[in-house]
Design a protein around this motif. Structure first.
Motif, PDB file in Angstrom:
ATOM      1  N   SER A 424       0.848  -1.199   0.000  1.00  0.00           N
ATOM      2  CA  SER A 424       0.000   0.000   0.000  1.00  0.00           C
ATOM      3  C   SER A 424       0.872   1.234   0.000  1.00  0.00           C
ATOM      4  O   SER A 424       2.092   1.168   0.183  1.00  0.00           O
ATOM      5  N   VAL A 428      -3.512   3.437   1.144  1.00  0.00           N
ATOM      6  CA  VAL A 428      -4.306   2.964   0.007  1.00  0.00           C
ATOM      7  C   VAL A 428      -3.613   1.749  -0.596  1.00  0.00           C
ATOM      8  O   VAL A 428      -2.460   1.838  -1.026  1.00  0.00           O
ATOM      9  N   THR A 438      -8.093   0.657  -6.783  1.00  0.00           N
ATOM     10  CA  THR A 438      -6.887   0.041  -6.230  1.00  0.00           C
ATOM     11  C   THR A 438      -6.271  -1.023  -7.122  1.00  0.00           C
ATOM     12  O   THR A 438      -5.145  -1.458  -6.884  1.00  0.00           O
ATOM     13  N   ARG A 451      -0.212   3.410 -11.822  1.00  0.00           N
ATOM     14  CA  ARG A 451      -0.036   3.430 -10.361  1.00  0.00           C
ATOM     15  C   ARG A 451       0.851   2.268  -9.917  1.00  0.00           C
ATOM     16  O   ARG A 451       1.741   2.434  -9.081  1.00  0.00           O
ATOM     17  N   ASN A 476       5.466   8.961  -5.219  1.00  0.00           N
ATOM     18  CA  ASN A 476       4.204   8.734  -4.511  1.00  0.00           C
ATOM     19  C   ASN A 476       3.254   8.037  -5.484  1.00  0.00           C
ATOM     20  O   ASN A 476       2.717   8.663  -6.397  1.00  0.00           O
ATOM     21  N   ASN A 478       0.292   7.263  -5.324  1.00  0.00           N
ATOM     22  CA  ASN A 478      -1.062   7.812  -5.375  1.00  0.00           C
ATOM     23  C   ASN A 478      -1.163   9.046  -6.258  1.00  0.00           C
ATOM     24  O   ASN A 478      -2.269   9.565  -6.467  1.00  0.00           O
TER      25      ASN A 478
END
Length: 487
Positions: A424, A428, A438, A451, A476, A478
């Motif tokens: 994660s 997330v 996700t 991602r 990052n 996200n």
């Protein structure tokens, strides 16, 4: 947050005076290259390095490959430009359609059934030649290549029925199509001031065999050939720039890929009337199995495995299985129904329950057995897993043999942890699915989305930082898009 520690140093100037100065020590989180040099990174690989996603090579995928993300993060420690052979297409090319080329896959909602699934976005583009500076490229990722096709000039063309190695996505930016090789072009780029490289090849030496249901043994690379070809490819890069260091990734387990999990073993829905009709068609077959068991030709366990019996609701599908006892002498084909140990491939989603050859009496999965290329049996899964284990052992040994210059990036471990729900960022998670937000795999069920590529880039960074005392800042994940919401 950055923390600064202060120490006091006493500087003595002659015998006249002594003055005290406060000098900040290097910041704990200060980016540093350590003992490596990232001023010119070269990346070599297949579709994963190229940024192939959603069944196509397109702009957004190229711009968000792990190789591009890694190079961007390395700018903080002296990394330079990272040039890719731009495909110059918003949708890329998935396949030809009735009206021309179709682009990448997107999630769509079927207006008749309400089901959500991948489908081409619409118009796409046939790949065109790269018109930029071929001599200034950093990314040598080519979708579809194996270790062999990375080493031979036939990969760059010309296209012909006699040249199965031909790859349009290499030809378009090859330095000399038909003469140059992917490894040769990458080695030349390394020789021209290259200081670091990433290497991720070997997946396609087993992936193509697996995605084809283990139906074509001729395309599965032997352990001996894999070792020899890996040595040749890595050797060429190491020799091209004797001071360059490199990060080498291994082959992920296929069990993590949605390509093998999206279609359940009992994906065939039938009404009672359909089930009754199908069962009538297999009464003679089931009777023949009983005779074979009574004659000692098969065990009671195999008879039970091979019995075909449908019911109302969700059913396994009838499939061919060459591992079954050969009863062809009795006129009994090697058929059974799928069970939870089988892994259907994603293309079966479109083929199951469909009429075969225009004959309404032949329904794939009911009256017409699902072919070998659509399913991995438990024996075939074991074969694929053993091959991946062998390849990863060879990759690990090659890295260890050049331990001063290479580091292993265990992507196989990363994706296994994704499968177990252990990965994660910022709370997330990253999941082994195509379901937004996700889901870490693009809509082709094989290639990571943007991602997930950020997580992969960070995995490279972790290995590089630990090996050479670097402190490349991590991305990052996200901040990178996953799969688009259904249209």
């Amino acid at each position: 947050m950055k923390y600064i520690n202060k120490s006091i140093f006493l500087l003595v100037f002659g015998a006249l005076a002594a003055c005290t100065y406060d000098f900040p020590e290097p910041q704990v989180n200060e980016p540093t290259a350590g003992s490596a040099d990232f001023s010119k990174i070269i990346s070599v690989g297949n579709s994963l390095t190229a940024g192939f996603m959603d069944g196509a090579l397109y702009n957004r995928g190229q711009e968000n490959s792990f190789a591009v993300i890694l190079a961007e993060q390395a700018r903080a420690v002296g990394g330079g430009d990272f040039n890719v052979p731009s495909i110059n297409s918003t949708n890329g090319f998935f396949q030809m359609g009735p009206q021309g080329p179709l682009g990448r896959l997107v999630l769509t909602v079927n207006p008749q059934t309400g089901a959500t699934g991948p489908a081409p976005i619409g118009a796409g583009d046939i790949p065109t030649d790269f018109t930029g500076d071929k001599s200034n490229l950093n990314n040598f990722g080519v979708p579809g290549i194996t270790l062999l096709t990375a080493l031979i000039p036939q990969t760059g063309g010309p296209a012909s029925p006699q040249n199965p190695a031909y790859n349009r996505l290499y030809e378009r930016f090859a330095s000399n199509p038909g003469t140059s090789t992917v490894i040769g072009d990458a080695a030349a780029a390394l020789a021209d001031g290259g200081t670091f490289f990433t290497f991720w090849l070997g997946n396609n030496d087993v992936l193509g065999y697996a995605t084809g249901g283990a139906s074509n043994p001729a395309i599965l690379t032997s352990d001996e050939d894999f070792q020899q070809r890996l040595g040749s490819a890595l050797g060429a890069l190491l020799q091209a720039s004797p001071e360059a260091k490199g990060a080498v990734a291994n082959v992920p387990s296929l069990a993590v890929l949605p390509y093998f999990t999206l279609v359940p073993w009992n994906a065939l829905p039938l009404a009672q009337a359909q089930a009754d009709q199908a069962n009538a068609g297999y009464a003679q077959y089931n009777g023949g199995l009983a005779l074979a068991r009574n004659g000692g030709l098969i065990t009671a366990e195999e008879e039970e495995l091979r019995q075909i019996q449908f019911q109302a609701g969700q059913n396994g599908f009838v499939m061919a299985d060459e591992s079954l006892t050969d009863l062809s002498g009795l006129g009994i084909p090697s058929l059974r129904m799928s069970n939870p140990s089988d892994r259907a491939t994603l293309p079966l989603a479109q083929a199951l329950g469909q009429v075969v050859g225009g004959n309404p009496a032949l329904i794939r999965g009911i009256s017409f057995p699902v072919e070998d290329q659509f399913v991995l049996t438990i024996q075939e899964q074991a074969e694929v897993n053993q091959k991946i284990t062998a390849f990863n052992g060879i990759i690990s040994a090659a890295v260890q043999a050049n331990n001063d210059r290479l580091v292993l990036v265990d992507v196989n471990d990363l994706l296994n942890r994704v499968l177990q729900g252990q990965v994660s960022s910022g709370g997330v998670g990253l999941t082994a699915s195509i379901v937004p937000p996700t889901g870490g795999f693009s809509l082709d069920g094989v290639h990571p989305n943007a991602r997930a590529h950020a997580f992969v880039a960070n995995h490279f960074i972790d290995a590089i930082n630990a090996k050479w005392g670097a402190n490349i800042p991590k991305a990052n994940p996200n901040n990178y898009i996953g799969n688009d919401l259904p249209r």
